[in-house]
Design an enzyme around this catalytic site. Structure first.
Site, PDB file in Angstrom:
ATOM      1  N   PHE A   1     -51.938  55.894 -29.466  1.00 10.20           N
ATOM      2  CA  PHE A   1     -50.536  55.649 -30.523  1.00 10.20           C
ATOM      3  C   PHE A   1     -50.635  57.478 -30.605  1.00 10.20           C
ATOM      4  O   PHE A   1     -48.696  57.204 -31.097  1.00 10.20           O
ATOM      5  CB  PHE A   1     -49.638  54.918 -31.608  1.00 10.20           C
ATOM      6  CG  PHE A   1     -50.453  54.913 -32.823  1.00 10.20           C
ATOM      7  CD1 PHE A   1     -49.389  55.459 -33.646  1.00 10.20           C
ATOM      8  CD2 PHE A   1     -51.526  54.327 -33.428  1.00 10.20           C
ATOM      9  CE1 PHE A   1     -49.727  55.878 -35.040  1.00 10.20           C
ATOM     10  CE2 PHE A   1     -51.498  54.384 -34.094  1.00 10.20           C
ATOM     11  CZ  PHE A   1     -50.758  55.027 -35.313  1.00 10.20           C
TER      12      PHE A   1
ATOM     13  N   GLU B   1     -49.327  51.008 -26.186  1.00 11.54           N
ATOM     14  CA  GLU B   1     -48.244  49.498 -25.792  1.00 11.54           C
ATOM     15  C   GLU B   1     -47.170  49.957 -26.807  1.00 11.54           C
ATOM     16  O   GLU B   1     -46.285  49.419 -27.145  1.00 11.54           O
ATOM     17  CB  GLU B   1     -49.176  48.335 -25.550  1.00 11.54           C
ATOM     18  CG  GLU B   1     -49.646  47.819 -26.959  1.00 11.54           C
ATOM     19  CD  GLU B   1     -51.533  48.167 -27.464  1.00 11.54           C
ATOM     20  OE1 GLU B   1     -51.779  49.378 -26.551  1.00 11.54           O
ATOM     21  OE2 GLU B   1     -51.792  47.496 -28.414  1.00 11.54           O
ATOM     22  N   ARG B   2     -47.504  50.867 -27.712  1.00  8.58           N
ATOM     23  CA  ARG B   2     -46.944  50.921 -28.621  1.00  8.58           C
ATOM     24  C   ARG B   2     -46.172  52.195 -28.774  1.00  8.58           C
ATOM     25  O   ARG B   2     -45.118  52.327 -29.501  1.00  8.58           O
ATOM     26  CB  ARG B   2     -47.345  51.161 -30.390  1.00  8.58           C
ATOM     27  CG  ARG B   2     -48.652  49.937 -30.571  1.00  8.58           C
ATOM     28  CD  ARG B   2     -48.656  49.500 -32.165  1.00  8.58           C
ATOM     29  NE  ARG B   2     -50.241  50.769 -31.862  1.00  8.58           N
ATOM     30  CZ  ARG B   2     -50.935  50.622 -33.033  1.00  8.58           C
ATOM     31  NH1 ARG B   2     -50.992  50.293 -34.287  1.00  8.58           N
ATOM     32  NH2 ARG B   2     -51.656  50.757 -33.336  1.00  8.58           N
TER      33      ARG B   2
ATOM     34  N   SER C   1     -59.309  53.800 -31.805  1.00 10.21           N
ATOM     35  CA  SER C   1     -60.006  53.414 -32.821  1.00 10.21           C
ATOM     36  C   SER C   1     -61.839  53.664 -32.646  1.00 10.21           C
ATOM     37  O   SER C   1     -62.178  53.999 -31.325  1.00 10.21           O
ATOM     38  CB  SER C   1     -59.666  52.464 -33.718  1.00 10.21           C
ATOM     39  OG  SER C   1     -59.536  51.265 -32.134  1.00 10.21           O
TER      40      SER C   1
ATOM     41  N   CYS D   1     -55.931  62.229 -36.076  1.00 11.05           N
ATOM     42  CA  CYS D   1     -57.843  62.266 -36.166  1.00 11.05           C
ATOM     43  C   CYS D   1     -58.599  63.096 -36.920  1.00 11.05           C
ATOM     44  O   CYS D   1     -59.422  63.162 -37.478  1.00 11.05           O
ATOM     45  CB  CYS D   1     -58.554  62.098 -34.903  1.00 11.05           C
ATOM     46  SG  CYS D   1     -58.188  63.131 -33.487  1.00 11.05           S
TER      47      CYS D   1
ATOM     48  N   GLU E   1     -61.665  54.651 -42.242  1.00 13.47           N
ATOM     49  CA  GLU E   1     -60.385  55.845 -41.755  1.00 13.47           C
ATOM     50  C   GLU E   1     -59.637  55.171 -42.390  1.00 13.47           C
ATOM     51  O   GLU E   1     -58.972  53.764 -42.050  1.00 13.47           O
ATOM     52  CB  GLU E   1     -61.005  56.297 -41.063  1.00 13.47           C
ATOM     53  CG  GLU E   1     -59.268  57.171 -39.915  1.00 13.47           C
ATOM     54  CD  GLU E   1     -59.642  57.149 -37.896  1.00 13.47           C
ATOM     55  OE1 GLU E   1     -60.000  56.396 -38.354  1.00 13.47           O
ATOM     56  OE2 GLU E   1     -59.180  58.069 -38.113  1.00 13.47           O
TER      57      GLU E   1
HETATM   58  P1  NAD Z   1     -56.559  51.556 -31.334  1.00 10.87           P
HETATM   59  O1  NAD Z   1     -58.242  51.351 -31.213  1.00 10.87           O
HETATM   60  O2  NAD Z   1     -55.799  51.027 -31.500  1.00 10.87           O
HETATM   61  O3  NAD Z   1     -55.725  52.104 -29.619  1.00 10.87           O
HETATM   62  C1  NAD Z   1     -56.456  52.988 -28.523  1.00 10.87           C
HETATM   63  C2  NAD Z   1     -56.100  52.338 -27.307  1.00 10.87           C
HETATM   64  O4  NAD Z   1     -57.389  51.157 -26.797  1.00 10.87           O
HETATM   65  C3  NAD Z   1     -55.034  51.348 -27.090  1.00 10.87           C
HETATM   66  O5  NAD Z   1     -54.673  52.110 -25.539  1.00 10.87           O
HETATM   67  C4  NAD Z   1     -54.905  49.370 -27.140  1.00 10.87           C
HETATM   68  O6  NAD Z   1     -54.189  49.017 -26.041  1.00 10.87           O
HETATM   69  C5  NAD Z   1     -56.639  49.862 -27.377  1.00 10.87           C
HETATM   70  N1  NAD Z   1     -56.955  49.127 -27.746  1.00 10.87           N
HETATM   71  C6  NAD Z   1     -56.760  48.852 -29.235  1.00 10.87           C
HETATM   72  N2  NAD Z   1     -57.743  48.036 -29.735  1.00 10.87           N
HETATM   73  C7  NAD Z   1     -58.165  47.285 -28.008  1.00 10.87           C
HETATM   74  C8  NAD Z   1     -59.727  47.127 -28.463  1.00 10.87           C
HETATM   75  N3  NAD Z   1     -59.709  45.668 -29.175  1.00 10.87           N
HETATM   76  N4  NAD Z   1     -60.367  46.073 -27.331  1.00 10.87           N
HETATM   77  C9  NAD Z   1     -59.970  47.131 -25.959  1.00 10.87           C
HETATM   78  N5  NAD Z   1     -58.819  47.851 -26.016  1.00 10.87           N
HETATM   79  C10 NAD Z   1     -57.988  48.232 -27.291  1.00 10.87           C
HETATM   80  O7  NAD Z   1     -55.943  53.449 -31.792  1.00 10.87           O
HETATM   81  P2  NAD Z   1     -55.227  53.242 -32.361  1.00 10.87           P
HETATM   82  O8  NAD Z   1     -54.765  52.672 -33.424  1.00 10.87           O
HETATM   83  O9  NAD Z   1     -53.809  53.436 -31.200  1.00 10.87           O
HETATM   84  O10 NAD Z   1     -55.085  55.033 -32.511  1.00 10.87           O
HETATM   85  C11 NAD Z   1     -55.987  55.796 -33.873  1.00 10.87           C
HETATM   86  C12 NAD Z   1     -57.049  56.294 -34.266  1.00 10.87           C
HETATM   87  O11 NAD Z   1     -57.374  57.056 -33.080  1.00 10.87           O
HETATM   88  C13 NAD Z   1     -57.925  56.440 -35.297  1.00 10.87           C
HETATM   89  O12 NAD Z   1     -59.196  55.190 -35.441  1.00 10.87           O
HETATM   90  C14 NAD Z   1     -57.754  57.575 -34.734  1.00 10.87           C
HETATM   91  O13 NAD Z   1     -58.498  58.616 -35.897  1.00 10.87           O
HETATM   92  C15 NAD Z   1     -58.008  57.983 -33.542  1.00 10.87           C
HETATM   93  N6  NAD Z   1     -57.910  59.237 -32.844  1.00 10.87           N
HETATM   94  C16 NAD Z   1     -59.360  59.524 -32.373  1.00 10.87           C
HETATM   95  C17 NAD Z   1     -58.417  60.932 -31.791  1.00 10.87           C
HETATM   96  C18 NAD Z   1     -60.190  61.753 -31.539  1.00 10.87           C
HETATM   97  O14 NAD Z   1     -60.193  62.538 -30.590  1.00 10.87           O
HETATM   98  N7  NAD Z   1     -61.263  61.511 -31.878  1.00 10.87           N
HETATM   99  C19 NAD Z   1     -57.343  61.202 -31.219  1.00 10.87           C
HETATM  100  C20 NAD Z   1     -56.218  60.604 -32.008  1.00 10.87           C
HETATM  101  C21 NAD Z   1     -56.229  59.665 -32.163  1.00 10.87           C
END
Ligand code: NAD
Length: 460
Positions: free
Chosen positions: A138, A165-166, A215, A270, A370
């Site tokens: 998101f 989805e958010r 994540s 991130c 985190e």
């Molecule tokens: P998230 O993992 O909750 O969601 C990311 C995607 O995965 C979404 O499309 C979501 O629908 C899907 N998802 C969520 N939970 C899932 C599960 N249990 N099983 C399968 N799919 C699932 O992440 P977020 O809260 O949207 O974003 C924040 C996180 O992203 C932070 O941890 C941040 O550090 C990380 N991030 C990393 C980078 C990088 O380049 N390393 C860049 C941006 C954000």
């Protein structure tokens, strides 16, 4: 673009007010199948289209993104909450990747080695692999999708995207602009949803590669499930980035950079610098750091002068607050507490103000997890060696920074720290997002890079 027949829809909220501003469908199984079939059908023609023709589409696309940057930013601020300036930056960093795709004619060059053995030459070609998929978080609704489908597509792959989805609106607008730029039907498909959509992507045999950003919990799951099904998977996951502050650093710039990097985008990056290690005399800079952080204005992202917007959801706010409290319970000191911040006119928003927690030790929960909010945890170390030991023990390793005016110190840090991206602040300017985009571009070109070092001088 098709109307979903899904019986299941999710509400989308404005994080500054928590009002429902839209709904997004959880795509049905038939809709997801139709999307992959569409990608598969388009692949044959698209992969055979000349590189110059594909390049033309992305040349038009970058212009259309530029023309619509303000509209995209408004949508990001509405759905994600970040300030309008941050939202424009979000689009701009993605745009840089699209601009990079326009160099595809040189990027796709192969290699040859004549006479590898008698009467035999070797040739290397860069070939598309088929239908690729992206699953995005998101926090950067434009930049992260734009890391993925433009580069994948310009190389001749077709692409299936599942945005967070958010914040689904921005990806839809980006898709419309790509259609306007001339991308043929089927080359990009978007499906919406949560776990079912993710499982579908991990399992469908036509999908050859998956890019994930988000994540650790989701990334590790997707990496395992997708790899088991024989797909290439790259998972870019969570972070806990350390900034080591040496006493010889330029104080003025260091404090400004720390405040910007810790609290910008409400810490939902991130690459946020969420942990400071003050070495030796630098520990005396804390009161001034607190004063600077106090000066940041917390407000809805579309309000003039806002520096720190809301967190994405009430759950995120609750989680951040409870991690701050866990620090207090374990003996840390809250020097600046943003938990009870009130924003006039936005009383229902998910706001947390800049927070600084000192006396933190590596065994505390607020250090180990985190936080992903506007919270800077501060540790102290007696020497550079001690600081390096702390950073290397932490399981996360997205990025790190060192603030120093000493080249030898900077070099030692770069060589001994076990983190992928190292940033030196000799005295000067932190262009985190530019570096970030550069790094991502290199990663998505599959360059094998262990460490990337960024040197900055006054002229940049
Ligand atoms: P998230 O993992 O909750 O969601 C990311 C995607 O995965 C979404 O499309 C979501 O629908 C899907 N998802 C969520 N939970 C899932 C599960 N249990 N099983 C399968 N799919 C699932 O992440 P977020 O809260 O949207 O974003 C924040 C996180 O992203 C932070 O941890 C941040 O550090 C990380 N991030 C990393 C980078 C990088 O380049 N390393 C860049 C941006 C954000």
């Amino acid at each position: 673009f098709v109307e979903s027949k899904s019986p299941e829809w999710l509400d989308i909220h404005n994080p500054a007010t928590n009002e429902v501003i839209g709904r997004v469908p959880k795509a049905t199984h038939e809709e997801m199948l139709a999307a992959v079939d569409s990608c598969s059908r388009a692949y044959h023609t698209w992969s055979e289209t000349s590189i110059l023709a594909r390049q033309q589409i992305f040349l038009r696309y970058q212009q259309l993104i530029k023309d619509n940057i303000k509209e995209l930013a408004k949508l990001i601020t509405l759905e994600q909450g970040k300030t309008l300036a941050d939202a424009e930056g979000d689009v701009f960093r993605g745009l840089q990747v699209v601009e990079h795709t326009c160099s595809i004619t040189s990027l796709m060059l192969g290699e040859t080695l004549p006479s590898i053995t008698k009467d035999m030459d070797t040739y290397t070609y860069r070939m598309p692999i088929g239908v690729c998929a992206g699953i995005t978080p998101f926090n950067f609704p434009a930049m992260i999708p734009l890391w993925m489908f433009p580069m994948g597509m310009v190389c001749g792959n077709t692409y299936l995207l599942k945005p967070s989805e958010r914040v689904p609106g921005c990806a839809m607008m980006l898709a419309k602009l790509l259609q306007d730029a001339g991308a043929p039907d089927g080359t990009l498909n978007i499906i919406h949803g949560q776990h079912d959509a993710v499982n579908f992507i991990c399992d469908h045999p036509a999908i050859k590669a998956i890019s994930f950003v988000g994540s650790n919990q989701a990334g590790e799951y997707i990496y395992e499930r997708g790899s088991k099904n024989g797909k290439r998977v790259q998972s870019n996951m969570g972070a806990k980035n350390h900034g080591v502050v040496m006493p010889d650093a330029n104080k003025e710039n260091t404090l400004n950079q720390l405040v910007g990097a810790a609290f910008g985008a409400a810490g939902q990056r991130c690459m946020a610098l969420s942990t400071a290690i003050l070495v030796g005399e630098a520990r005396n800079w804390l009161p001034e750091l607190v004063e600077r952080a106090k000066g940041l204005r917390v407000n809805a992202g579309d309000q003039p002068g806002a520096d720190v917007g809301p967190l994405i959801s009430p759950q995120a706010k609750e989680r951040v607050n409870s991690l701050i409290q866990s620090g207090v319970d374990e003996g840390a000191k809250v020097l600046l507490d943003g938990r009870n911040v009130k924003v006039k006119g936005y009383e229902n928003g998910n706001f947390v103000g800049p927070t600084i927690v000192s006396n933190v030790t590596p065994d505390m929960k607020c250090y180990k997890e985190e936080i992903f909010g506007p919270v800077l945890v501060v540790l102290e170390a007696d020497s550079l060696d001690d600081a390096i030991k702390i950073v290397n023990k932490n399981p996360y390793g997205n990025g790190t920074a060192i603030f120093t005016t000493n080249g030898a110190v900077a070099r030692k840090y770069t060589h001994e720290v076990d983190v992928g991206q190292v940033i030196f602040f000799f005295f000067l300017i932190f262009r985190e997002t530019i570096m970030y985009s550069m790094w991502k571009i290199m990663c998505f070109l599959n360059l094998k890079i262990h460490k990337i070092m960024f040197f900055f001088s006054n002229v940049i």
